[in-house]
Design a protein around this motif. Structure first.
Motif, mmCIF file in Angstrom:
data_model
loop_
_atom_site.group_PDB
_atom_site.id
_atom_site.type_symbol
_atom_site.label_atom_id
_atom_site.label_comp_id
_atom_site.label_asym_id
_atom_site.label_seq_id
_atom_site.Cartn_x
_atom_site.Cartn_y
_atom_site.Cartn_z
ATOM 1 N N MET A 57 0.822 -1.210 0.000
ATOM 2 C CA MET A 57 0.000 0.000 0.000
ATOM 3 C C MET A 57 0.861 1.268 0.000
ATOM 4 N N HIS A 58 1.987 1.230 0.695
ATOM 5 C CA HIS A 58 2.888 2.393 0.667
ATOM 6 C C HIS A 58 3.301 2.706 -0.776
ATOM 7 N N ASN A 59 3.649 1.670 -1.532
ATOM 8 C CA ASN A 59 4.060 1.880 -2.921
ATOM 9 C C ASN A 59 2.883 2.270 -3.807
ATOM 10 N N HIS A 60 1.705 1.714 -3.532
ATOM 11 C CA HIS A 60 0.510 2.102 -4.294
ATOM 12 C C HIS A 60 0.200 3.593 -4.104
ATOM 13 N N VAL A 61 0.309 4.056 -2.874
ATOM 14 C CA VAL A 61 0.012 5.466 -2.582
ATOM 15 C C VAL A 61 1.005 6.368 -3.310
ATOM 16 N N ARG A 62 2.280 6.014 -3.273
ATOM 17 C CA ARG A 62 3.293 6.800 -4.005
ATOM 18 C C ARG A 62 2.983 6.812 -5.500
ATOM 19 N N ALA A 63 2.612 5.659 -6.033
ATOM 20 C CA ALA A 63 2.320 5.550 -7.464
ATOM 21 C C ALA A 63 1.126 6.420 -7.845
ATOM 22 N N ALA A 64 0.093 6.411 -7.005
ATOM 23 C CA ALA A 64 -1.093 7.228 -7.293
ATOM 24 C C ALA A 64 -0.727 8.711 -7.312
ATOM 25 N N LYS A 65 0.001 9.137 -6.296
ATOM 26 C CA LYS A 65 0.361 10.556 -6.212
ATOM 27 C C LYS A 65 1.243 10.978 -7.390
ATOM 28 N N SER A 66 2.080 10.061 -7.874
ATOM 29 C CA SER A 66 2.987 10.424 -8.977
ATOM 30 C C SER A 66 2.220 10.734 -10.252
ATOM 31 N N SER A 67 1.016 10.192 -10.398
ATOM 32 C CA SER A 67 0.194 10.476 -11.579
ATOM 33 C C SER A 67 -1.036 11.316 -11.229
ATOM 34 N N GLN A 68 -0.956 12.016 -10.080
ATOM 35 C CA GLN A 68 -1.993 12.959 -9.650
ATOM 36 C C GLN A 68 -3.353 12.290 -9.446
ATOM 37 N N LEU A 69 -3.316 11.044 -8.996
ATOM 38 C CA LEU A 69 -4.526 10.280 -8.703
ATOM 39 C C LEU A 69 -4.734 10.277 -7.190
ATOM 40 N N PHE A 70 -5.924 10.628 -6.738
ATOM 41 C CA PHE A 70 -6.201 10.778 -5.314
ATOM 42 C C PHE A 70 -6.295 9.394 -4.661
ATOM 43 N N PRO A 71 -5.380 9.057 -3.724
ATOM 44 C CA PRO A 71 -5.361 7.716 -3.144
ATOM 45 C C PRO A 71 -6.161 7.602 -1.850
ATOM 46 N N ILE A 72 -7.053 6.622 -1.840
ATOM 47 C CA ILE A 72 -7.875 6.307 -0.668
ATOM 48 C C ILE A 72 -7.658 4.825 -0.357
ATOM 49 N N ILE A 73 -7.476 4.493 0.900
ATOM 50 C CA ILE A 73 -7.366 3.095 1.290
ATOM 51 C C ILE A 73 -8.639 2.657 1.994
ATOM 52 N N ARG A 74 -9.201 1.542 1.513
ATOM 53 C CA ARG A 74 -10.309 0.952 2.257
ATOM 54 C C ARG A 74 -9.707 0.018 3.305
ATOM 55 N N ALA A 75 -9.918 0.374 4.563
ATOM 56 C CA ALA A 75 -9.394 -0.419 5.673
ATOM 57 C C ALA A 75 -10.188 -1.713 5.811
ATOM 58 N N LYS A 76 -9.673 -2.615 6.637
ATOM 59 C CA LYS A 76 -10.334 -3.905 6.814
ATOM 60 C C LYS A 76 -11.653 -3.785 7.568
ATOM 61 N N GLY A 77 -11.811 -2.725 8.362
ATOM 62 C CA GLY A 77 -13.037 -2.568 9.128
ATOM 63 C C GLY A 77 -12.920 -1.421 10.104
ATOM 64 N N VAL A 78 -13.854 -1.367 11.030
ATOM 65 C CA VAL A 78 -13.832 -0.318 12.055
ATOM 66 C C VAL A 78 -12.807 -0.738 13.108
ATOM 67 N N ASP A 79 -11.563 -0.439 12.810
ATOM 68 C CA ASP A 79 -10.444 -0.859 13.642
ATOM 69 C C ASP A 79 -9.440 0.285 13.690
ATOM 70 N N ALA A 80 -9.169 0.788 14.887
ATOM 71 C CA ALA A 80 -8.329 1.979 15.033
ATOM 72 C C ALA A 80 -6.944 1.764 14.437
ATOM 73 N N HIS A 81 -6.359 0.598 14.671
ATOM 74 C CA HIS A 81 -5.017 0.333 14.147
ATOM 75 C C HIS A 81 -5.033 0.295 12.623
ATOM 76 N N ALA A 82 -6.023 -0.379 12.043
ATOM 77 C CA ALA A 82 -6.097 -0.484 10.585
ATOM 78 C C ALA A 82 -6.307 0.883 9.940
ATOM 79 N N ILE A 83 -7.142 1.703 10.548
ATOM 80 C CA ILE A 83 -7.425 3.042 10.010
ATOM 81 C C ILE A 83 -6.193 3.931 10.116
ATOM 82 N N GLY A 84 -5.553 3.940 11.272
ATOM 83 C CA GLY A 84 -4.352 4.756 11.453
ATOM 84 C C GLY A 84 -3.223 4.317 10.546
ATOM 85 N N SER A 85 -3.020 3.005 10.423
ATOM 86 C CA SER A 85 -1.951 2.482 9.566
ATOM 87 C C SER A 85 -2.192 2.840 8.102
#
Length: 254
Positions: A57-85
């Motif tokens: 996901m770190h590399n996906h986010v970098r790749a999206a930003k490099s082509s001006q694509l807005f990156p959003i991650i869908r977390a696994k669920g309502v989980d504080a660690h997953a959302i923060g990470s």
């Protein structure tokens, strides 16, 4: 475009017009970067149903930003660690699935925002903070501008919709029609009158509260009807399915 500019540009678009994105389940960041060159507005990098790891996901986010694509991650669920990470990667938004109660909505917002808007776990030595080189106060302020998208996709969520919509701190209410169809005993029948009626009911309540609407679509025709119904955050299909269908069209054209 800098990260703050990309964020502000997308949020402005989202408030005034329909924006089109896709879900992504690839493990190849080149696919994510290439998607940005198409002119799409956003991409939802899927950690709920997709195989990509947090490292990927770190590399996906970098790749999206490099082509001006807005990156959003869908977390696994309502989980504080997953959302923060997810947000630590530098993603500019987080999408939280299976929100069924106001308490879950509050927990999701709380996990995605720093004080005074929430209680997100703090580490500034992450990609989102340029690995500690970004001014601390600047980082906390910018991080609190990230998009928070809540998915309501079941009958329990609909039952508690008024309370969920009253929660402060999220930006988009996303309707998952497939999970919605499953919850009423009609799995996959996303165009059934029952599912469409429930989506309309959710949409009317959200619009009355001034909340931006989002939904999944798996047809070009549905993209258009969602736009006409006032949905500004339209997620069309999945990258690998789009690729497979394009190849099928190519084969049929020979």
């Amino acid at each position: 475009m800098s990260q703050p500019n990309l964020l502000n540009h997308f949020k402005t678009q989202l408030n005034h017009q329909a924006c089109l994105g896709i879900f992504s389940k690839t493990t190849d960041s080149n696919v994510v970067e290439a998607a940005g060159y198409s002119g799409l507005d956003f991409i939802i990098l899927d950690m709920e149903h997709g195989p990509a790891t947090l490292e990927t996901m770190h590399n996906h986010v970098r790749a999206a930003k490099s082509s001006q694509l807005f990156p959003i991650i869908r977390a696994k669920g309502v989980d504080a660690h997953a959302i923060g990470s997810a947000l630590d990667t530098g993603a500019l938004g987080v999408q939280v699935p299976n929100v069924s109660t106001a308490q879950q909505a509050k927990e999701a917002v709380n996990a995605a925002r720093f004080h005074p808007k929430g209680m997100r776990g703090v580490c500034r030595f992450v990609a989102a903070a340029n690995f500690g080189t970004l001014d601390k106060q600047t980082y906390f302020e910018q991080a609190n501008e990230a998009l928070v998208i809540l998915q309501v996709e079941g009958v329990e969520g609909i039952k508690n919709l008024d309370e969920i919509l009253s929660v402060v701190g999220f930006d988009v209410l996303f309707i998952g029609p497939y999970d919605l169809s499953q919850s009423i005993g009609r799995p996959g029948e996303v165009d059934s009158p029952e599912v469409l009626a429930l989506m309309k009911q959710i949409a009317e309540k959200a619009k009355a509260k001034g909340i931006i609407l989002g939904a999944f679509s798996d047809s070009l025709e549905r993209n258009q009807s969602l736009k006409q119904e006032g949905f500004n955050y339209i997620a069309y299909s999945v990258d690998l399915n789009i690729f497979s269908n394009a190849l099928s069209d190519l084969v049929r054209g020979i």
